[in-house]
Design a protein around this motif. Structure first.
Motif, short mmCIF file in Angstrom:
data_model
loop_
_atom_site.label_atom_id
_atom_site.label_comp_id
_atom_site.label_asym_id
_atom_site.label_seq_id
_atom_site.Cartn_x
_atom_site.Cartn_y
_atom_site.Cartn_z
N ASN A 129 42.02 4.53 -7.91
CA ASN A 129 42.82 4.41 -8.20
C ASN A 129 44.43 4.77 -7.92
N TYR A 130 45.71 4.08 -8.02
CA TYR A 130 46.03 4.64 -7.03
C TYR A 130 47.51 5.54 -7.99
N GLY A 131 46.55 6.94 -7.39
CA GLY A 131 46.62 8.41 -7.30
C GLY A 131 47.74 8.62 -7.83
N THR A 132 48.99 8.26 -6.77
CA THR A 132 50.24 9.11 -6.79
C THR A 132 51.03 8.58 -7.85
N THR A 133 51.38 7.14 -7.66
CA THR A 133 51.99 6.58 -8.97
C THR A 133 51.73 6.69 -10.17
N GLY A 134 50.44 7.03 -10.66
CA GLY A 134 50.49 7.19 -12.35
C GLY A 134 49.45 6.48 -13.04
N GLY A 135 48.10 6.31 -11.95
CA GLY A 135 46.88 5.50 -12.03
C GLY A 135 46.71 4.63 -12.75
N GLN A 136 47.55 3.43 -11.21
CA GLN A 136 47.26 1.97 -12.05
C GLN A 136 46.24 1.71 -11.53
N MET A 137 45.47 0.33 -11.90
CA MET A 137 44.38 -0.14 -11.15
C MET A 137 45.07 0.00 -10.01
N LEU A 142 36.79 -0.35 -10.75
CA LEU A 142 35.72 -0.24 -10.71
C LEU A 142 36.20 -1.30 -12.67
N ALA A 143 35.07 -2.49 -12.77
CA ALA A 143 34.91 -3.14 -13.60
C ALA A 143 35.42 -2.28 -14.83
N GLY A 144 35.35 -2.30 -15.26
CA GLY A 144 35.22 -1.84 -17.08
C GLY A 144 35.98 -0.57 -16.88
N GLN A 145 36.46 0.06 -15.92
CA GLN A 145 37.14 1.30 -15.70
C GLN A 145 38.85 0.94 -16.40
N VAL A 146 38.67 2.28 -17.53
CA VAL A 146 39.96 1.85 -17.64
C VAL A 146 41.86 2.65 -16.96
N THR A 147 42.51 2.20 -16.31
CA THR A 147 43.58 3.18 -16.14
C THR A 147 45.38 2.54 -16.84
N THR A 148 45.92 2.87 -16.56
CA THR A 148 47.38 2.32 -17.03
C THR A 148 47.41 1.05 -17.15
N THR A 149 47.26 0.59 -15.81
CA THR A 149 47.61 -1.16 -15.72
C THR A 149 46.14 -1.84 -16.27
N CYS A 150 45.62 -1.37 -16.96
CA CYS A 150 44.55 -2.24 -17.30
C CYS A 150 43.85 -1.60 -19.05
N LYS A 158 39.17 -11.85 -15.38
CA LYS A 158 41.56 -11.48 -14.89
C LYS A 158 41.91 -11.32 -13.42
N HIS A 159 41.35 -9.45 -13.24
CA HIS A 159 41.73 -8.66 -12.59
C HIS A 159 41.03 -8.85 -10.99
N GLY A 160 39.94 -9.59 -10.81
CA GLY A 160 39.77 -9.41 -9.58
C GLY A 160 38.03 -8.60 -9.38
N TRP A 161 37.64 -8.73 -8.83
CA TRP A 161 36.79 -7.51 -8.50
C TRP A 161 36.99 -6.46 -7.52
N PRO A 162 36.06 -5.40 -7.33
CA PRO A 162 36.41 -4.12 -6.74
C PRO A 162 35.95 -4.56 -5.32
N VAL A 163 37.20 -4.31 -4.34
CA VAL A 163 36.99 -4.24 -2.44
C VAL A 163 36.17 -3.19 -2.00
N HIS A 164 35.09 -4.44 -1.60
CA HIS A 164 34.42 -2.91 -0.59
C HIS A 164 34.70 -2.91 0.86
N THR A 165 36.13 -2.55 0.69
CA THR A 165 36.63 -2.12 2.20
C THR A 165 35.24 -2.28 3.77
#
Ligand code: TPP
Ligand code: SF4
Length: 253
Positions: A129-137, A142-150, A158-165
């Motif tokens: 997640n985006y830690g600093t700014t409050g936990g956005q996606m 992860l698929a199914g993971q709850v964040t402030t923007t999902c 709708k949001h795409g799959w996680p990136v495997h960098t």
């Protein structure tokens, strides 16, 4: 029986004094410890310059006395490239970036530096997640993971799959090293340290671009206790983001 030293603190002179910025229970300081132990053990701390990305990961760089450049969001690979190429004495350079910093806003800079085979090292802290700014996606949520923007959980349709960098960078020929570790247990900490050390070694040997993704934890935004966060990394993150080395070559020609 004579006492034997098994494990100790890294050299204290590497640490600045002052307030430490992360939340209690954050995984980022463990990544800092890994990096500084490696620089110390490889004997390169006096010729290393670190670049700090934007995000909670920036707090990591603020705890040391190593020469540091703080750059704008997503630009760390470009800034590292500039520093490495401009200084005649070829310092060892690396950046510590969050997954939002490296794999979302900075994805272009990351991939282009990797494609050019820059002799730089990127350590990416993946806390899903985006830690600093409050936990956005973020790109690694992860698929199914709850964040402030999902709030209903990440929906891959709708949001795409996680990136495997780490796997993605491993497909690029100019990349000398790409691996993924984790800091949720002592065993994984030691393995992640081995990966970071190898990444620095690739740069010292002038082979090519090196990258290590490290799974860590953000109990504050995940809204769980630090102990439950360790478990969540093990049970939820590692199955999605397997640990290991994905590319390790001694020559890119
Ligand atoms: C160009 C730009 N866009 C957005 C921001 C706001 N911003 C600052 S930190 C951050 C999130 C960082 O998340 P991540 O890179 O995953 O690191 P973490 O905080 O989780 O360690 C964002 C979106 C910014 N500073 N600059
Ligand atoms: S918000 Fe999350 S990533 Fe940021 S310091 Fe707190 S626990 Fe760490």
């Amino acid at each position: 029986m004579e006492k034997q030293k098994i494990y100790g603190r890294p050299a204290l002179k590497m640490f600045a004094t002052g307030t430490y910025g992360t939340c209690a229970g954050c995984g980022h300081p463990l990544i800092g410890r890994i990096i500084y132990e490696c620089l110390d053990e490889l004997g390169i701390k006096d010729r290393t310059i670190q670049v700090s990305g934007v995000g909670c990961t920036a707090f990591i760089s603020m705890t040391t006395l190593i020469d540091t450049a703080l750059c704008t969001h997503g630009t760390a690979p470009a800034v590292l490239t500039g520093i490495k190429q401009a200084l005649y004495d070829e310092p060892i350079v690396y950046a510590i970036q969050g997954d939002g910093d490296a794999a979302a806003i900075g994805a272009g800079a990351l991939i282009n530096a990797a494609v050019r085979g820059e002799r730089i090292t990127i350590i990416m802290a993946n806390n899903a997640n985006y830690g600093t700014t409050g936990g956005q996606m973020g790109p690694t949520t992860l698929a199914g993971q709850v964040t402030t923007t999902c709030p209903q959980g990440r929906d891959p349709i709708k949001h795409g799959w996680p990136v495997h960098t780490a796997e993605m960078l491993a497909t690029i020929k100019s990349v000398a090293y790409s691996a993924r570790g984790a800091v949720n247990s002592p065993k994984n900490f030691q393995q992640a340290k081995k990966y970071v050390k190898t990444a620095f070694q690739k740069q010292m040997d002038d082979v090519g671009f090196s990258f290590v993704e490290i799974l860590d934890f953000c109990p504050t935004n995940w809204k769980m206790s630090p102990v439950n966060a360790l478990d969540w990394v093990e049970k939820r993150m590692i199955p999605e983001f397997p640990l290991g080395e994905f590319r390790n070559v001694d020559s890119i020609v």
